[in-house]
Design an enzyme around this catalytic site. Structure first.
Site, PDB file in Angstrom:
ATOM      1  N   GLY A  54       4.126  13.148  -8.876  1.00 12.40           N
ATOM      2  CA  GLY A  54       5.345  13.099  -8.074  1.00 12.40           C
ATOM      3  C   GLY A  54       5.570  14.424  -7.399  1.00 12.40           C
ATOM      4  O   GLY A  54       5.007  15.445  -7.814  1.00 12.40           O
ATOM      5  N   CYS A  81      -0.595  14.668 -13.553  1.00 16.26           N
ATOM      6  CA  CYS A  81       0.001  15.707 -12.711  1.00 16.26           C
ATOM      7  C   CYS A  81       1.476  15.946 -13.080  1.00 16.26           C
ATOM      8  O   CYS A  81       1.761  16.527 -14.110  1.00 16.26           O
ATOM      9  CB  CYS A  81      -0.173  15.332 -11.245  1.00 16.26           C
ATOM     10  SG  CYS A  81       0.193  16.711 -10.173  1.00 16.26           S
ATOM     11  N   TYR A  82       2.425  15.470 -12.280  1.00 16.39           N
ATOM     12  CA  TYR A  82       3.832  15.592 -12.650  1.00 16.39           C
ATOM     13  C   TYR A  82       4.055  14.982 -14.039  1.00 16.39           C
ATOM     14  O   TYR A  82       4.852  15.475 -14.834  1.00 16.39           O
ATOM     15  CB  TYR A  82       4.703  14.880 -11.609  1.00 16.39           C
ATOM     16  CG  TYR A  82       6.194  14.939 -11.869  1.00 16.39           C
ATOM     17  CD1 TYR A  82       6.927  16.056 -11.489  1.00 16.39           C
ATOM     18  CD2 TYR A  82       6.865  13.886 -12.488  1.00 16.39           C
ATOM     19  CE1 TYR A  82       8.300  16.107 -11.724  1.00 16.39           C
ATOM     20  CE2 TYR A  82       8.224  13.929 -12.731  1.00 16.39           C
ATOM     21  CZ  TYR A  82       8.941  15.038 -12.344  1.00 16.39           C
ATOM     22  OH  TYR A  82      10.289  15.097 -12.580  1.00 16.39           O
ATOM     23  N   HIS A 168      -5.823  14.562 -10.502  1.00 21.96           N
ATOM     24  CA  HIS A 168      -5.568  13.152 -10.168  1.00 21.96           C
ATOM     25  C   HIS A 168      -6.830  12.310 -10.365  1.00 21.96           C
ATOM     26  O   HIS A 168      -7.702  12.299  -9.511  1.00 21.96           O
ATOM     27  CB  HIS A 168      -5.121  13.030  -8.705  1.00 21.96           C
ATOM     28  CG  HIS A 168      -3.741  13.536  -8.477  1.00 21.96           C
ATOM     29  ND1 HIS A 168      -2.631  12.748  -8.634  1.00 21.96           N
ATOM     30  CD2 HIS A 168      -3.287  14.762  -8.118  1.00 21.96           C
ATOM     31  CE1 HIS A 168      -1.548  13.455  -8.379  1.00 21.96           C
ATOM     32  NE2 HIS A 168      -1.908  14.692  -8.070  1.00 21.96           N
ATOM     33  N   GLU A 170      -7.052   9.180 -10.162  1.00 20.29           N
ATOM     34  CA  GLU A 170      -7.011   7.954  -9.366  1.00 20.29           C
ATOM     35  C   GLU A 170      -7.591   8.115  -7.963  1.00 20.29           C
ATOM     36  O   GLU A 170      -7.923   7.121  -7.322  1.00 20.29           O
ATOM     37  CB  GLU A 170      -5.565   7.429  -9.274  1.00 20.29           C
ATOM     38  CG  GLU A 170      -4.593   8.244  -8.425  1.00 20.29           C
ATOM     39  CD  GLU A 170      -3.971   9.445  -9.146  1.00 20.29           C
ATOM     40  OE1 GLU A 170      -4.566   9.928 -10.137  1.00 20.29           O
ATOM     41  OE2 GLU A 170      -2.909   9.915  -8.704  1.00 20.29           O
ATOM     42  N   GLY A 224       0.244 -15.060   9.806  1.00 22.57           N
ATOM     43  CA  GLY A 224      -0.573 -13.941   9.327  1.00 22.57           C
ATOM     44  C   GLY A 224      -0.891 -14.110   7.849  1.00 22.57           C
ATOM     45  O   GLY A 224      -0.359 -15.010   7.185  1.00 22.57           O
ATOM     46  N   ASP A 226      -0.226 -12.247   5.125  1.00 22.99           N
ATOM     47  CA  ASP A 226       0.772 -11.957   4.094  1.00 22.99           C
ATOM     48  C   ASP A 226       1.808 -13.075   3.956  1.00 22.99           C
ATOM     49  O   ASP A 226       2.089 -13.531   2.849  1.00 22.99           O
ATOM     50  CB  ASP A 226       1.483 -10.626   4.380  1.00 22.99           C
ATOM     51  CG  ASP A 226       0.489  -9.484   4.545  1.00 22.99           C
ATOM     52  OD1 ASP A 226      -0.682  -9.679   4.169  1.00 22.99           O
ATOM     53  OD2 ASP A 226       0.880  -8.418   5.047  1.00 22.99           O
ATOM     54  N   SER A 227       2.374 -13.511   5.088  1.00 31.05           N
ATOM     55  CA  SER A 227       3.404 -14.543   4.958  1.00 31.05           C
ATOM     56  C   SER A 227       2.770 -15.862   4.526  1.00 31.05           C
ATOM     57  O   SER A 227       3.392 -16.655   3.815  1.00 31.05           O
ATOM     58  CB  SER A 227       4.217 -14.700   6.246  1.00 31.05           C
ATOM     59  OG  SER A 227       3.426 -15.182   7.300  1.00 31.05           O
ATOM     60  N   SER A 228       1.528 -16.094   4.913  1.00 30.76           N
ATOM     61  CA  SER A 228       0.865 -17.346   4.517  1.00 30.76           C
ATOM     62  C   SER A 228       0.612 -17.384   3.019  1.00 30.76           C
ATOM     63  O   SER A 228       0.839 -18.407   2.365  1.00 30.76           O
ATOM     64  CB  SER A 228      -0.470 -17.501   5.249  1.00 30.76           C
ATOM     65  OG  SER A 228      -0.246 -17.547   6.631  1.00 30.76           O
ATOM     66  N   LYS A 368      -3.660  -5.263   0.157  1.00 27.68           N
ATOM     67  CA  LYS A 368      -4.144  -6.283   1.080  1.00 27.68           C
ATOM     68  C   LYS A 368      -5.331  -7.080   0.523  1.00 27.68           C
ATOM     69  O   LYS A 368      -5.333  -8.306   0.575  1.00 27.68           O
ATOM     70  CB  LYS A 368      -4.558  -5.603   2.388  1.00 27.68           C
ATOM     71  CG  LYS A 368      -4.793  -6.563   3.526  1.00 27.68           C
ATOM     72  CD  LYS A 368      -3.470  -6.982   4.095  1.00 27.68           C
ATOM     73  CE  LYS A 368      -3.614  -7.869   5.289  1.00 27.68           C
ATOM     74  NZ  LYS A 368      -2.320  -8.063   5.948  1.00 27.68           N
TER      75      LYS A 368
END
Ligand code: XMP
Length: 512
Positions: A54, A81-82, A168, A170, A224, A226-228, A368
């Site tokens: 953070g 980290c933080y 980090h 990640e 699109g 995402d909404s589908s 995504k």
């Protein structure tokens, strides 16, 4: 969900990456606000915790702090980290302000055996980005790795299964980061790692049902990805309580509306209302040349039309959106309080507040590619799930200057040819986007014995990872030749096709 890991988010720009790395290990994780009460974590059945990095300093007065009782939960905790500084401070060590921020690569040297470094070399490169530093470890901890700048690059309290890393793990810049996270999950926490997307569907369905109850939900379907996917998931959970609304704004691609209707109405048997608002959009857009004015107009009219339509569903309580995790977390300034900065990003321009609807965002923890996997799992076709991005303002920003129905039709007819040929040549999925742009320029040509004076179509095909930067796609000449000759032969009023060879930056992907 039997194997849940909680990522407590302290506002790091990498929180989403942490969650992602965990899912890559087939462990289910959820991101929680940094100060989530322990009771909530317990109720959810959290079996391990990661404290994210953070931007704040643990030494500042308003440093974001977790519920201190997390350290009594008797579950493994990994601070990053933080997160390391937090553990240092809250568990009785000493953290000091550093005059210099350590930013960039460091060489990690392991100093003690530790499960978290199982199978890793004695030294490897790690990536740092921190200001404060731990100068005295809390009781019960020992150092397991050092760097040039820190004797406490990694520390461990073996008895309590607490670990903290100054770097980090990640980010891809850290060597063996993936293995470190994998070791934490499998060796330390003992997770089986059998989480798969279908588990996500099951738990989401439960959650959606619980959240929604008997209420009705409205979802603006754009066609699109995402909404589908959101629609398919919510429909699986609550069936006919979901009402989807598809707005034809007059600047859609050829066949778009029919495709959406066929998939969702005919195939999935969803309640789908199509609103043909093309007249309203196109008359508002007539004579508008400026790209940003086009965008604003389209956004505003969409909200009006959508609002009007859903007043038909007067009893709806929820507005569903296909918001993804990367949409939610916005940039975090260095000294800010993360809570203030974590905000929802509303694709439909503040609609929920205005209409007093509650938000339902079942994809808000996913990336995504995970949404795509989910879509496939839910039975959406590959064509739907892997479609290229398409801008909200649609073809309005692909017809340069003022928009007419004639120009839109020319563009649609050219675009459909490009997409067809890209698919045939197996290039459609290899590029980020491929589309046509209508240029309101007329040039001279000759067809048969006749002189023509007609429009130009530009082809824009780019490769990109995230749309932030892009390069023009090096398509085979043969493919370009086929597309060009088909467009010129088949699309009336086009006698010239050009290929855009500009990268982003300095150009953008769209032309407007
Ligand atoms: P640019 O043209 O800025 O585009 O390089 C980057 C990505 O964003 C898409 N794009 C938009 N998407 N509304 C959207 O929903 C917009 O106004 C918009 N403008 C650009 C573009 O297609 C590309 O993927």
């Amino acid at each position: 969900m039997s194997e849940l890991l909680a990522v407590l988010d302290f506002g790091s720009q990498y929180t989403q990456v942490i969650a992602r790395r965990i899912r890559e290990n087939h462990v289910y994780s959820k991101i929680y606000r940094y100060d989530t009460p322990v009771e909530v974590l317990q109720q959810d059945g959290v079996k391990a915790i990661i404290l994210s990095g953070g931007p704040a300093s643990v030494l500042s007065e308003n440093a974001p702090l977790p519920d201190p009782k997390i350290f009594e939960l008797n579950v493994p905790i990994l601070g990053i980290c933080y997160g390391l500084q937090l553990m240092g401070k809250l568990l009785g060590g000493v953290v000091e302000n550093s005059t210099e921020r350590e930013y960039g690569y460091g060489m990690l040297q392991r100093s003690q055996q530790s499960q978290i470094f199982n199978g890793l070399p004695e030294t490897f490169k790690v990536w740092n980005s921190h200001g404060d530093r731990l100068v005295e470890m809390p009781p019960g901890f020992e150092s397991i790795a050092v760097t040039e700048n820190s004797p406490y690059a990694a520390i461990e309290n073996r008895a309590r299964k607490f670990f903290a890393l100054q770097f980090h793990p990640e980010v891809v810049h850290t060597q063996h980061g993936k293995e470190i996270i994998g070791n934490y999950l499998k060796k330390v926490c003992g997770f089986r790692g059998d989480w798969v997307m279908s588990n996500y569907i099951e738990s989401s369905i439960e959650q959606i049902r619980e959240q929604v109850g008997d209420s009705k939900v409205i979802l603006g379907l754009s066609g699109g990805v995402d909404s589908s996917v959101a629609a398919a998931l919510i429909h699986r959970a609550i069936g006919d309580q979901l009402n989807c609304v598809f707005v034809d704004n007059g600047v859609l691609r050829k066949g778009e509306r029919e495709a959406v209707e066929s998939i969702f109405k005919d195939n999935f048997h969803m309640n789908l209302t199509t609103i043909d608002a093309s007249e309203e959009f196109l008359s508002a857009l007539a004579d508008v040349e400026d790209p940003e004015t086009k965008r604003k107009l389209i956004g505003n009219i969409f909200v009006e039309v959508f609002e009007r339509t859903i007043s038909q569903f007067g009893d709806a309580e929820f507005l569903a959106q296909g918001t993804l995790y990367p949409d939610i977390i916005e940039s975090v300034p260095i000294d800010g309080n993360p809570a203030a900065l974590i905000k929802s990003h509303h694709n439909v321009g503040g609609l929920p507040e205005r209409m007093k609807l509650k938000l339902l965002e079942p994809l808000s923890e996913l990336f995504k590619d995970e949404v795509r996997a989910l879509g496939e799992e839910l039975g959406l076709s590959k064509e739907m799930v892997w479609r290229q991005p398409f801008p909200g303002p649609g073809l309005a920003v692909r017809v340069m200057g003022d928009i007419t129905r004639e120009k839109l039709d020319i563009l649609r007819n050219a675009d459909v040819i490009l997409i067809e040929e890209m698919r045939k040549a197996n290039y459609y999925y290899k590029v980020w986007q491929s589309f046509c742009v209508f240029l309101p320029v007329r040039t001279v040509g000759v067809m048969g014995d006749e002189r023509t004076y007609d429009y130009v179509i530009a082809i824009r095909c780019v490769e990109s990872q995230d749309a932030m930067t892009a390069d023009w796609a090096h398509l085979p000449y043969e493919l370009l030749r086929t597309v060009s000759s088909r467009i010129i032969n088949e699309v009336k009023h086009v006698n010239r096709v050009v290929y855009d060879i500009s990268s982003k930056p300095p150009s953008t992907i769209e032309w407007e």
